[in-house]
Design a protein around this motif. Structure first.
Motif, PDB file in Angstrom:
ATOM      1  N   VAL A 109     -60.370 -59.640 -20.493  1.00 37.29           N
ATOM      2  CA  VAL A 109     -59.963 -58.242 -20.689  1.00 37.29           C
ATOM      3  C   VAL A 109     -59.622 -58.014 -22.162  1.00 37.29           C
ATOM      4  CG1 VAL A 109     -58.188 -56.541 -20.144  1.00 37.29           C
ATOM      5  CG2 VAL A 109     -59.124 -58.014 -18.331  1.00 37.29           C
ATOM      6  N   ARG A 110     -60.188 -56.970 -22.751  1.00 36.56           N
ATOM      7  CA  ARG A 110     -59.960 -56.728 -24.176  1.00 36.56           C
ATOM      8  C   ARG A 110     -59.135 -55.476 -24.424  1.00 36.56           C
ATOM      9  NH1 ARG A 110     -63.832 -59.987 -27.240  1.00 36.56           N
ATOM     10  NH2 ARG A 110     -64.857 -61.282 -25.688  1.00 36.56           N
ATOM     11  N   ASP A 111     -58.564 -54.954 -23.369  1.00 38.90           N
ATOM     12  CA  ASP A 111     -57.698 -53.783 -23.503  1.00 38.90           C
ATOM     13  C   ASP A 111     -56.268 -54.228 -23.184  1.00 38.90           C
ATOM     14  OD1 ASP A 111     -57.426 -50.607 -23.374  1.00 38.90           O
ATOM     15  OD2 ASP A 111     -56.299 -51.496 -21.689  1.00 38.90           O
ATOM     16  N   ASP A 112     -55.355 -54.037 -24.142  1.00 42.19           N
ATOM     17  CA  ASP A 112     -53.995 -54.540 -23.946  1.00 42.19           C
ATOM     18  C   ASP A 112     -53.346 -53.982 -22.681  1.00 42.19           C
ATOM     19  OD1 ASP A 112     -54.243 -56.052 -26.193  1.00 42.19           O
ATOM     20  OD2 ASP A 112     -52.740 -54.972 -27.380  1.00 42.19           O
ATOM     21  N   GLY A 113     -53.591 -52.686 -22.420  1.00 40.00           N
ATOM     22  CA  GLY A 113     -52.976 -52.060 -21.258  1.00 40.00           C
ATOM     23  C   GLY A 113     -53.471 -52.673 -19.959  1.00 40.00           C
ATOM     24  N   TYR A 147     -49.992 -66.014 -31.380  1.00 44.12           N
ATOM     25  CA  TYR A 147     -48.742 -66.018 -30.618  1.00 44.12           C
ATOM     26  C   TYR A 147     -48.082 -64.640 -30.655  1.00 44.12           C
ATOM     27  CZ  TYR A 147     -45.795 -66.282 -34.859  1.00 44.12           C
ATOM     28  OH  TYR A 147     -45.165 -66.008 -36.036  1.00 44.12           O
ATOM     29  N   ARG A 148     -48.302 -63.884 -31.752  1.00 40.69           N
ATOM     30  CA  ARG A 148     -47.700 -62.558 -31.831  1.00 40.69           C
ATOM     31  C   ARG A 148     -48.296 -61.616 -30.794  1.00 40.69           C
ATOM     32  NH1 ARG A 148     -45.277 -61.915 -37.235  1.00 40.69           N
ATOM     33  NH2 ARG A 148     -45.790 -63.773 -38.415  1.00 40.69           N
ATOM     34  N   HIS A 149     -49.615 -61.716 -30.639  1.00 42.74           N
ATOM     35  CA  HIS A 149     -50.294 -60.840 -29.686  1.00 42.74           C
ATOM     36  C   HIS A 149     -49.883 -61.203 -28.251  1.00 42.74           C
ATOM     37  CE1 HIS A 149     -54.332 -58.515 -28.947  1.00 42.74           C
ATOM     38  NE2 HIS A 149     -53.309 -57.971 -28.317  1.00 42.74           N
ATOM     39  N   ILE A 153     -47.879 -58.725 -25.555  1.00 46.06           N
ATOM     40  CA  ILE A 153     -48.296 -58.413 -24.182  1.00 46.06           C
ATOM     41  C   ILE A 153     -47.162 -58.741 -23.200  1.00 46.06           C
ATOM     42  CG2 ILE A 153     -49.926 -59.032 -22.330  1.00 46.06           C
ATOM     43  CD1 ILE A 153     -51.391 -57.533 -24.423  1.00 46.06           C
ATOM     44  N   VAL A 154     -46.541 -59.910 -23.424  1.00 46.46           N
ATOM     45  CA  VAL A 154     -45.435 -60.309 -22.552  1.00 46.46           C
ATOM     46  C   VAL A 154     -44.307 -59.275 -22.616  1.00 46.46           C
ATOM     47  CG1 VAL A 154     -43.588 -62.031 -22.280  1.00 46.46           C
ATOM     48  CG2 VAL A 154     -45.968 -62.776 -22.552  1.00 46.46           C
ATOM     49  N   ALA A 155     -44.027 -58.810 -23.819  1.00 43.86           N
ATOM     50  CA  ALA A 155     -42.977 -57.795 -23.981  1.00 43.86           C
ATOM     51  C   ALA A 155     -43.375 -56.498 -23.286  1.00 43.86           C
ATOM     52  CB  ALA A 155     -42.700 -57.552 -25.467  1.00 43.86           C
ATOM     53  N   ASP A 156     -44.678 -56.140 -23.393  1.00 43.67           N
ATOM     54  CA  ASP A 156     -45.162 -54.928 -22.731  1.00 43.67           C
ATOM     55  C   ASP A 156     -45.001 -55.020 -21.218  1.00 43.67           C
ATOM     56  OD1 ASP A 156     -45.868 -54.004 -25.196  1.00 43.67           O
ATOM     57  OD2 ASP A 156     -48.040 -54.232 -24.930  1.00 43.67           O
ATOM     58  N   VAL A 157     -45.365 -56.170 -20.670  1.00 46.54           N
ATOM     59  CA  VAL A 157     -45.289 -56.329 -19.216  1.00 46.54           C
ATOM     60  C   VAL A 157     -43.831 -56.273 -18.764  1.00 46.54           C
ATOM     61  CG1 VAL A 157     -45.754 -57.878 -17.268  1.00 46.54           C
ATOM     62  CG2 VAL A 157     -47.426 -57.659 -19.121  1.00 46.54           C
ATOM     63  N   ASP A 158     -42.985 -56.907 -19.544  1.00 45.20           N
ATOM     64  CA  ASP A 158     -41.537 -56.859 -19.312  1.00 45.20           C
ATOM     65  C   ASP A 158     -41.182 -57.187 -17.863  1.00 45.20           C
ATOM     66  OD1 ASP A 158     -38.868 -56.525 -19.881  1.00 45.20           O
ATOM     67  OD2 ASP A 158     -38.910 -54.328 -19.595  1.00 45.20           O
ATOM     68  N   HIS A 159     -41.631 -58.358 -17.429  1.00 47.03           N
ATOM     69  CA  HIS A 159     -41.388 -58.783 -16.054  1.00 47.03           C
ATOM     70  C   HIS A 159     -40.588 -60.083 -16.101  1.00 47.03           C
ATOM     71  CE1 HIS A 159     -42.120 -60.237 -11.976  1.00 47.03           C
ATOM     72  NE2 HIS A 159     -42.575 -59.030 -11.653  1.00 47.03           N
ATOM     73  N   GLY A 163     -43.076 -64.962 -19.207  1.00 45.11           N
ATOM     74  CA  GLY A 163     -42.625 -65.241 -20.573  1.00 45.11           C
ATOM     75  C   GLY A 163     -43.788 -65.775 -21.374  1.00 45.11           C
ATOM     76  N   THR A 164     -43.511 -66.269 -22.550  1.00 41.72           N
ATOM     77  CA  THR A 164     -44.596 -66.820 -23.357  1.00 41.72           C
ATOM     78  C   THR A 164     -44.392 -68.312 -23.548  1.00 41.72           C
ATOM     79  OG1 THR A 164     -45.936 -66.484 -25.348  1.00 41.72           O
ATOM     80  CG2 THR A 164     -43.555 -66.427 -25.643  1.00 41.72           C
TER      81      THR A 164
END
Lengths: 626, 626
Positions: A109-113, A147-149, A153-159, A163-164
């Motif tokens: 998947v190449r779309d962050d959302g 690692y930033r990307h 994504i992990v922060a966006d999911v916020d579940h 984690g990373t």
């Protein structure tokens, strides 16, 4: 409280049972289960869990789960089923953390959302099973490869179940700046994987899969990396994940011990940074150290006359012999070389054929050997306080550690050196007193090292002694290629230089490796202020210089502005030459090999020349082989 | 008139004298002197010239001259002096062609005009000495790194003493289109260097210096490359310049023979292109070939019962024995396996320890073995027409060539197969007649190959037999990594598949390689239409399936949609599974190793599955090691 140590089972050789045992014995707190090890194991997950508990090990991570996301909805649905099956296995294992790698596939998947949405779905299912996911960016991931990307994504999911995972290889191999790790919420770093690697210019996937090594064996700055991790507030295990072709078939126990030591060494490195946590391991610092004061050669009875003859050419004289131990002492000015004329069981490991003659011991003077003993033990190195046979030396005055299977390093107090010398019986001089000494010190010692000991020895010299590795070299000559690596330690009284030469593996039973290569050749290089005068003195003692090809001197004349009469002298005396372009020069010459496995070198350094004349290796070997 | 063949001395191992002798014996017309070989040699240039003349060899090129151009005028002036000294050496060598490489240094001239001027200066001085310069673009040159650019500069200089040198590695490693070679004036191509290389994603300099190989051993399309060279009108030597770590310490004579064969093979490839010159070597074409009809195993007396027992499980029955030669014949439907219960001196090379049991011979049916004999001899392969011991077979009906030191390939006429079988004495059946056969053919044979034989065997199978190599694989398992390479040949009656597995080199005397790896493991895989039925038949004969980890079947359930009852059957019978994503499936299972060095496999291919189930190797080995 200290940091928890862990290691991935892929880092070691053998069955899962063999690996778990070695991991426990090396002192780790836990381990990561590498899935193929589980799939090959006759033990069911519950049995593995029970065995780990028996060994006092936690199962920190199950890995890897690949390619979870997909632009193809059917594939993603199939992947969720695949994840459920893995959750079943983890439940039986009693492991609640799964490594999820970013996908390198064209269908990634190449779309962050959309990616966040898919990861959220997996995290939900994981949470229902009491499992957490550590999402890691592979350096060759199709969309997520930093690692930033991955963290974004992990922060966006916020579940809570997502984690990373940080892996030093994936970050540092790309040349990424690791300082951004400080900005990650440490509670959301679910796992930390550490690997070092030598500098290699190659495809990152191949580099990663074949050439990782333990911290302190490669060229990454893992001290700084670890400091960033500490600053983030991460408090989980520090785990080693190493893919290395040599480790894959090396002795499991030894590799595990090296692995554990590398984590201790790393923590010491991290501790040098400000604001390091007090959970870090902090070993006693290095003790005082001076220079190489003695060398002990093992000749065995057959080669003893040849060694004595060659040392005689080098201006050494046999001045004493040990009454009971078959040791002969040769002196030249401040230099002392002892020759074991018996095979000494102190230095041959069980099962290792003795390639004689060999460098059995390197004696280095230290103001306090006991400090080194404490440090070595703290780092898990089985150093020993030993007495010289037949002397009354206080045990704490000589500290011995094995460098290779054949060679030990002795740290000796001044008084132990003295009492060692006094333990010999003077022998009547066999000849006239030697003329004034022309050798000044031990410039360097080169040791032959088998490939499967290489990384462990590098780690020992760097971690315990604090030696600095220099750029490795592949030296090509007429009969092959030798990997060579110099390490130096600047001390109060000079520079200690060791050079490791990898013993070439035999590629087949009929491999026509010449005798001079079979066991790997070691050598002792003595320093001089004047190589030409030294060679003249040796010729006066009966030394026949190596016959260096006259073509070599024609080539020197083409490459350097060396006056013709100097060249003629160098040629007559078999002296080789190198220069570094900034005024530094190097004059050096060699004895023939003594037996197949040892020779001596005499070197003169001029100006800032810091190398070893590697460019002359092929010419030297050709002359020695003739 | 034919094309002149040449080789750079760097391509071979040993002293310059050893190399020259091997080059002459292999049938080359001339050679390139690699400067470090001359610099290390005790022979002066005039002596080398005399020796070359004695051997009937021309000295085609002196190489390399590096970094001639410079933005620093002092350096350039110094380089001209350096060139003069090399011209002196060349004069004594009687060699009039010098290889000049483009400079990779920061001080390389980056202005075409200035570069042309400097090269013109050097060319003038060369011409005065009767010497010509072949200017070559290194793939990593700072300014000149393509053959087109190098040629453009040469055309600009337009000096009779300056031409260009083409090197296939430098051109093809960059992915450059070689068709532009057709546009170069052939008279201005002063030299041609050829090298193949495997596809590797790594730094081009490292790739070039360590992994080049002979044409037909790598992945470059050298046939097309050579056709462009022919079209340019070039009529100089075709020369091999190979830097390869394994060749550097392999037997010189064997490498030289492979090298010469590779140039013959290359010429055959080039000859397939339109407008190829009639100077190209044109060997007799491949003869007719069918399928593998027999396998001969060498068991030795100790392992003979174990081999017989395992063949019994596979549904083979001992139907005949040779009256005088200790051969036992086992049959299963159309399949014939002969077992040598004595050590047969036919198949063990001198000095090679026999790893028993081993695949000693592979019998392939051919409509005319004599055609293969002619072709093999034309390509310099020492094939033999042989009679079977104790039979009256016409010699021309069986043609034998060595594939590895342990294994030969026999091309057999139909009548020779028949008379071979008839030479055996029938033995009374020991049991009831076998039930209907469940094995159909030999699916593939995997041979253990030492690293230093690998490239030579690849070349043999590709050049003489015309086999096609597939993508190589590094197979990782619990105790190391095995390089594996499949080759196939589609024949009138099916596909002949051979797989080469590199025997891992021992990295040290204490390397704990398990017994099952020491000599490298070979195996024979039989085809079946129904792996489950085959396994059931074998169990009925007393076969105990390998104990595959139940975790493996859990993992299969996660990865594939295999019904649960099928999985249960596979698990019960120790059958492994793979699928290729396009409907192709692969079912296969293994016997335990017989001795340490041989096992059998049964495989069922479904649909277009073309692999070998490599992904299951670790699971298979773990089960075999238990």
């Amino acid at each position: 409280m200290s940091i928890r140590t862990s290691i991935a089972t892929v880092s070691l050789s053998g069955s899962l049972e063999t690996k778990m045992t070695a991991i426990a014995e090396a002192g780790f707190d836990g381990f990561e289960v590498f899935e193929p090890d589980l799939v090959s194991s006759p033990q069911r997950p519950k049995e593995i869990a029970a065995r780990a508990a028996d060994l006092g090990l936690t199962i920190d991570l199950y890995q890897p789960f690949r390619d979870v996301d997909s632009t193809n909805p059917d594939t993603f649905a199939r992947n969720l089923i695949r994840a459920d099956r893995k959750f079943d296995v983890m439940e039986e294992l009693g492991c609640d953390l799964l490594l999820v790698c970013s996908s390198p596939l064209p269908t990634a998947v190449r779309d962050d959302g959309q990616l966040a949405e898919q990861l959220h779905t997996v995290a939900e299912r994981a949470q229902e099973r009491g499992i957490r996911l550590a999402y890691e960016a592979l350096a060759w991931g199709a969309h997520i490869n930093t690692y930033r990307h991955a963290w974004q994504i992990v922060a966006d999911v916020d579940h809570p179940a997502l984690g990373t995972c940080l892996d030093s290889f994936h970050i540092l191999s790309r040349g990424d700046d690791p300082s951004g790790i400080r900005d990650i919420d440490g509670d959301k770093i679910f796992f930390l994987q550490l690997a070092d690697a030598p500098h290699l210019v190659m495809d990152v996937l191949q580099w990663s899969r074949h050439h990782r090594c333990f911290p302190g064996q490669g060229n990454f700055d893992l001290g700084a990396f670890g400091a960033h991790v500490v600053a983030s507030g991460y408090d989980g295990p520090w785990s080693l994940e190493i893919f290395n072709d040599v480790f894959r078939h090396s002795a499991t126990g030894r590799t595990a011990a090296d692995a554990h030591r590398s984590l201790l060494y790393l923590q010491e490195q991290v501790g040098r940074y400000p604001h390091a946590t007090d959970q870090l391991f902090d070993p006693p610092p290095p003790g005082p150290i001076e220079n190489i004061v003695s060398v002990r050669l093992a000749s065995g009875p057959v080669r003893a006359p040849e060694v004595a003859w060659t040392l005689g050419h080098l201006g050494f004289e046999m001045t004493a012999a040990h009454s009971t131990h078959g040791l002969q002492l040769f002196s030249h000015g401040p230099l002392a070389v002892a020759v074991d004329t018996t095979v000494d069981t102190l230095w041959t490991a069980p099962g290792v054929p003795a390639h004689l003659p060999a460098v059995a011991q390197i004696g280095v003077r230290s103001g306090d050997p006991g400090e080194w003993l404490t440090r070595a033990h703290a780092l898990g190195v089985p150093a020993q306080a030993v007495g010289m046979p037949g002397t009354d030396t206080d045990l704490a005055e000589v500290v011995r550690m094995s460098v290779t299977d054949a060679t030990s390093l002795d740290l000796r107090s001044r008084s132990s050196v003295q009492s060692w010398l006094e333990a010999f019986d003077l022998v009547p001089r066999a000849s006239a007193p030697p003329s004034s000494p022309f050798l000044t010190d031990v410039d360097h010692i080169a040791l032959a090292v088998p490939a499967d000991s290489w990384d462990g020895i590098m780690l020992l010299l760097r971690s315990v002694l604090g030696m600095t590795p220099h750029e490795g070299q592949d030296v090509v000559d007429a009969v092959g290629l030798v990997r060579s690596q110099a390490l130096t330690l600047t001390t109060a009284t000079g520079v200690i230089r060791l050079s490791l030469n990898m013993v070439p593996g035999r590629v087949s039973d009929t491999d026509p490796l010449p005798a001079a290569r079979r066991g790997g050749v070691s050598h002792v290089a003595f320093g001089t202020h004047d190589a030409i005068a030294a060679a003249e003195s040796m010729v006066a003692r009966g030394f026949l210089p190596l016959q260096i090809s006259p073509n070599y001197y024609d080539d020197l004349a083409a490459r350097f502005d060396v006056p013709g009469d100097v060249l003629a002298t160098l040629q007559r005396l078999g002296i080789l030459y190198d220069a570094n372009g900034s005024g530094g020069e190097f004059f050096h010459f060699f004895t023939p090999t003594v037996g197949d496995d040892l020779f001596f070198e005499v070197v003169q350094r001029v100006g800032d020349y810091a190398g070893y004349g590697e460019t002359n290796s092929a010419v030297r070997l050709a002359a020695q082989l003739r």
